[in-house]
Write an enzyme that holds these catalytic residues in place. Structure first.
Site, PDB file in Angstrom:
ATOM      1  N   CYS A  67      12.192  25.959 -14.936  1.00 54.01           N
ATOM      2  CA  CYS A  67      11.855  27.383 -14.837  1.00 54.01           C
ATOM      3  C   CYS A  67      13.136  28.185 -14.604  1.00 54.01           C
ATOM      4  O   CYS A  67      14.155  27.649 -14.136  1.00 54.01           O
ATOM      5  CB  CYS A  67      10.911  27.631 -13.679  1.00 54.01           C
ATOM      6  SG  CYS A  67       9.187  27.238 -14.016  1.00 54.01           S
TER       7      CYS A  67
ATOM      8  N   ASN B 198      14.755  30.194 -18.180  1.00 49.47           N
ATOM      9  CA  ASN B 198      14.068  28.915 -18.346  1.00 49.47           C
ATOM     10  C   ASN B 198      14.706  28.101 -19.468  1.00 49.47           C
ATOM     11  O   ASN B 198      15.182  28.640 -20.462  1.00 49.47           O
ATOM     12  CB  ASN B 198      12.550  29.076 -18.535  1.00 49.47           C
ATOM     13  CG  ASN B 198      12.139  30.061 -19.607  1.00 49.47           C
ATOM     14  OD1 ASN B 198      12.899  30.934 -19.992  1.00 49.47           O
ATOM     15  ND2 ASN B 198      10.922  29.909 -20.078  1.00 49.47           N
ATOM     16  N   VAL B 199      14.732  26.800 -19.253  1.00 52.04           N
ATOM     17  CA  VAL B 199      15.324  25.854 -20.202  1.00 52.04           C
ATOM     18  C   VAL B 199      14.295  24.751 -20.423  1.00 52.04           C
ATOM     19  O   VAL B 199      14.016  23.959 -19.518  1.00 52.04           O
ATOM     20  CB  VAL B 199      16.644  25.266 -19.655  1.00 52.04           C
ATOM     21  CG1 VAL B 199      17.242  24.267 -20.637  1.00 52.04           C
ATOM     22  CG2 VAL B 199      17.654  26.383 -19.361  1.00 52.04           C
TER      23      VAL B 199
ATOM     24  N   GLU C  89      13.753  30.083 -12.273  1.00 51.57           N
ATOM     25  CA  GLU C  89      14.105  30.045 -10.853  1.00 51.57           C
ATOM     26  C   GLU C  89      14.934  28.808 -10.511  1.00 51.57           C
ATOM     27  O   GLU C  89      15.759  28.843  -9.600  1.00 51.57           O
ATOM     28  CB  GLU C  89      12.834  30.084 -10.002  1.00 51.57           C
ATOM     29  CG  GLU C  89      12.051  31.392 -10.103  1.00 51.57           C
ATOM     30  CD  GLU C  89      11.114  31.499 -11.300  1.00 51.57           C
ATOM     31  OE1 GLU C  89      11.247  30.689 -12.247  1.00 51.57           O
ATOM     32  OE2 GLU C  89      10.244  32.374 -11.275  1.00 51.57           O
TER      33      GLU C  89
ATOM     34  N   CYS D  11       7.918  27.406  -8.180  1.00 50.00           N
ATOM     35  CA  CYS D  11       9.096  28.251  -7.959  1.00 50.00           C
ATOM     36  C   CYS D  11       8.994  29.033  -6.657  1.00 50.00           C
ATOM     37  O   CYS D  11      10.020  29.335  -6.040  1.00 50.00           O
ATOM     38  CB  CYS D  11       9.304  29.167  -9.157  1.00 50.00           C
ATOM     39  SG  CYS D  11       9.876  28.203 -10.562  1.00 50.00           S
TER      40      CYS D  11
ATOM     41  N   CYS E 273       5.942  31.024 -10.650  1.00 48.31           N
ATOM     42  CA  CYS E 273       4.873  30.019 -10.563  1.00 48.31           C
ATOM     43  C   CYS E 273       4.886  29.387  -9.164  1.00 48.31           C
ATOM     44  O   CYS E 273       5.812  29.608  -8.363  1.00 48.31           O
ATOM     45  CB  CYS E 273       5.039  28.967 -11.651  1.00 48.31           C
ATOM     46  SG  CYS E 273       6.273  27.711 -11.303  1.00 48.31           S
TER      47      CYS E 273
HETATM   48  O1  LIG Z   1       7.853  31.313 -12.726  1.00 42.41           O
HETATM   49  C1  LIG Z   1       7.953  30.926 -13.892  1.00 42.41           C
HETATM   50  C2  LIG Z   1       6.843  30.681 -14.712  1.00 42.41           C
HETATM   51  C3  LIG Z   1       7.056  30.166 -15.984  1.00 42.41           C
HETATM   52  N1  LIG Z   1       8.316  29.946 -16.423  1.00 42.41           N
HETATM   53  C4  LIG Z   1       8.551  29.375 -17.756  1.00 42.41           C
HETATM   54  C5  LIG Z   1       8.288  27.910 -17.851  1.00 42.41           C
HETATM   55  C6  LIG Z   1       8.005  27.737 -19.332  1.00 42.41           C
HETATM   56  O2  LIG Z   1       9.254  27.548 -20.020  1.00 42.41           O
HETATM   57  C7  LIG Z   1       7.429  29.081 -19.746  1.00 42.41           C
HETATM   58  C8  LIG Z   1       5.921  29.041 -19.960  1.00 42.41           C
HETATM   59  O3  LIG Z   1       5.282  28.569 -18.811  1.00 42.41           O
HETATM   60  O4  LIG Z   1       7.716  29.993 -18.704  1.00 42.41           O
HETATM   61  C9  LIG Z   1       9.423  30.231 -15.639  1.00 42.41           C
HETATM   62  O5  LIG Z   1      10.570  30.056 -16.047  1.00 42.41           O
HETATM   63  N2  LIG Z   1       9.193  30.712 -14.394  1.00 42.41           N
HETATM   64 ZN   LIG Z   2       8.294  28.055 -12.048  1.00 40.49          ZN
END
Ligand SMILES: O=c1ccn([C@H]2C[C@H](O)[C@@H](CO)O2)c(=O)[nH]1
Ligand SMILES: [Zn+2]
Length: 138
Positions: free
Chosen positions: A65, A54-55, A67, A101, A98
């Site tokens: 995310c 995630n960025v 993904e 994603c 999520c």
């Molecule tokens: O499927 C997911 C769910 C959350 N996040 C990240 C988004 C955010 O940076 C952090 C908190 O929600 O987690 C993801 O990368 N993927």
């Molecule tokens: Zn997500």
């Protein structure tokens, strides 16, 4: 082509390798706001492993995310479809993708794609039933 079309065939999937790749990706996360690093990894239908982290962004809603980054890497490294998917949090524990994603993954799923989830190995259809996809665009 690698296809594992039912959870029963999941022993064909290198889950440990996927989780290790997701954990390595998680360590690249940029998460100054949530402090919640996420790493995702997937096996492609031609045997590659793609991954992402995630960025986040100062404009919180623009956060990518893990993904999103994985799907981008999928395309940048040759395209194809996803056969199996795994996602971890900062403690290395399995994390559910999520809702947004799940939709992203649906678009690039290989037939019978499997996901490692907090409640075992599941199909895309189980985590996103009655999905909207390209097949619904007239
Ligand atoms: O499927 C997911 C769910 C959350 N996040 C990240 C988004 C955010 O940076 C952090 C908190 O929600 O987690 C993801 O990368 N993927
Ligand atoms: Zn997500």
């Amino acid at each position: 082509m690698i296809v594992a079309s039912t959870p029963a065939e999941s022993e064909l999937i290198p889950w440990d390798q996927l989780t290790a790749a997701a954990t390595a990706a998680m360590r690249r996360a940029y998460v100054p706001y949530s402090k919640f690093p996420v790493g995702a990894a997937a096996l492609t239908d031609d045997g590659r492993i793609v991954s992402g982290c995630n960025v986040e962004n100062a404009s919180y809603g623009l956060t990518l995310c893990a993904e999103c980054s994985l799907v981008s890497q999928l395309h940048m490294t040759g395209g194809g479809k996803l056969v199996a998917f795994s996602c971890v949090d900062g403690d290395g524990n399995t994390l559910m993708p999520c809702g947004r994603c799940r939709q992203l993954l649906y678009e690039f799923r290989a037939p019978g794609m499997l996901l490692l989830t907090v409640s075992g190995i599941k199909t895309m259809d189980e985590v996103l039933p009655d999905a909207f996809g390209p097949e619904h665009l007239a």
